[in-house]
Enzyme design. Structure first.
Site, PDB file in Angstrom:
ATOM      1  CB  CYS A 285      30.354  16.436  25.506  1.00  0.00           C
ATOM      2  SG  CYS A 285      30.141  14.736  24.949  1.00  0.00           S
TER       3      CYS A 285
ATOM      4  CG  HIS B 129      34.854  15.880  27.337  1.00  0.00           C
ATOM      5  ND1 HIS B 129      33.804  16.301  28.123  1.00  0.00           N
ATOM      6  CD2 HIS B 129      34.362  14.888  26.569  1.00  0.00           C
ATOM      7  CE1 HIS B 129      32.722  15.592  27.839  1.00  0.00           C
ATOM      8  NE2 HIS B 129      33.039  14.731  26.899  1.00  0.00           N
TER       9      HIS B 129
ATOM     10  CD  GLU C 226      35.095  18.710  30.389  1.00  0.00           C
ATOM     11  OE1 GLU C 226      35.529  19.293  29.374  1.00  0.00           O
ATOM     12  OE2 GLU C 226      34.134  17.908  30.368  1.00  0.00           O
TER      13      GLU C 226
END
Lengths: 79, 222
Positions: free
Chosen positions: B86, B194, B196
């Site tokens: 990002c 994302h 994660e």
């Protein structure tokens, strides 16, 4: 000495913000607007007193930070 | 594997990234942007999501010129691994480690939602845990994720199999649906989504975890 830097998206790079502004102007009844491009103006206060040296320095700043030359062009106005 | 996660003022996914890496078995050191050097023996640098320096000037531009980024660039130039997610992707394009830029989303809106990605290559430490063509669902959360590069760059990315992920349904106007790209040596990767945030059961699915698992398994000391 003052310097003024104009940063604009290069031609051919889509400017969705400019396009949104153009659309809004149309909604307000301004029908004659064919295109809008939105850019930035950055004003610098410099200690350098030699115009040529100051301009060369500002151009370096543009290349290194103030503009992303992949998509933006810049022009420098001194004084 | 020893990873460093860089923290800028305005980073907000730094801890998520560290947790995902630790879950995969990495040792993680957090590194502040004003530091001028990395801890010894770093294998991977993670540049997290967020709004470094308030996105002032251009997203990632100020962060890319912060003291620690000189060490990030030299780590990459020595063949080290760097993952930017990002805002981290935006920082990597601003440093020049990855080509192109991320423009304002075509629809002008900030978009935060889970979207479908297609894995485009399995030829990298980041994507080796997936199959080519596999669809994974992970979130995006950005205002400036509209990938743009000149025709030559796009041609090279395709010819060299350097597009890592594409959007199944393009949310932001990115050229050729590009969601993530690799450097020429395939060791630097930037992506807007994302992984994660989809890395453990509590997140809803774990389809992002394979990226971190694969990294820890494949990364060789640079």
């Amino acid at each position: 000495m003052k310097a003024r830097v104009h940063v604009m998206l290069k031609n051919g790079v889509l400017d969705p913000q400019g396009e949104a502004v153009r659309h809004a102007l149309g909604q307000l009844g301004f029908d004659g607007v064919e295109g809008v491009r939105q850019g930035k103006v950055i004003e610098l206060d410099l200690t350098e007193t030699d115009t040529a040296k100051a301009e060369a320095e500002v151009k370096k700043m543009c290349e290194k930070l103030l503009a992303n030359t992949v998509i933006e062009s810049y022009s420098v106005e001194m004084g | 594997m020893h990873a460093a996660v860089i923290v800028f003022p305005g980073s907000n996914c730094d801890r998520d990234m560290a947790v995902a890496l630790e879950r995969a078995g990495a040792r993680v050191s957090m590194v502040w942007h004003k530091d001028t050097s990395l801890p010894d023996g770093i294998d991977l640098i993670g540049i997290p999501g967020g709004f470094s320096f308030g996105d002032y000037l251009r997203c990632g531009a100020i962060a890319a010129n912060s003291p620690i980024c000189r060490s990030v660039v030299s780590h990459a130039e020595k063949g080290g691994y760097v993952l930017g997610i990002c805002n981290g992707f935006q920082v990597l394009t601003e440093t020049g480690l990855l080509p192109g830029v991320l423009l304002r989303n075509a629809g002008l809106k900030y978009i935060c939602k889970a979207i479908d990605l297609t894995v485009t290559t399995d030829q990298s430490a980041y994507t080796a845990g997936y199959d080519v063509g596999q669809n994974i669902t992970i979130p995006i959360a950005h205002h400036d994720g509209n990938y743009h590069a000149d025709g030559e760059t796009i041609k090279a990315l395709k010819a060299e199999d350097r597009i890592a992920f594409t959007y199944a349904d393009n949310p932001n106007g990115s050229q050729d649906d590009i969601a993530g790209i690799l450097s020429p040596n395939r060791r630097v990767m930037g992506m807007m989504p994302h992984p994660e945030r989809m890395a453990e059961d509590a997140h809803g699915n774990t389809e992002g975890a394979a990226l971190f698992d694969s990294l820890v398994k494949h990364v060789v000391h640079a």
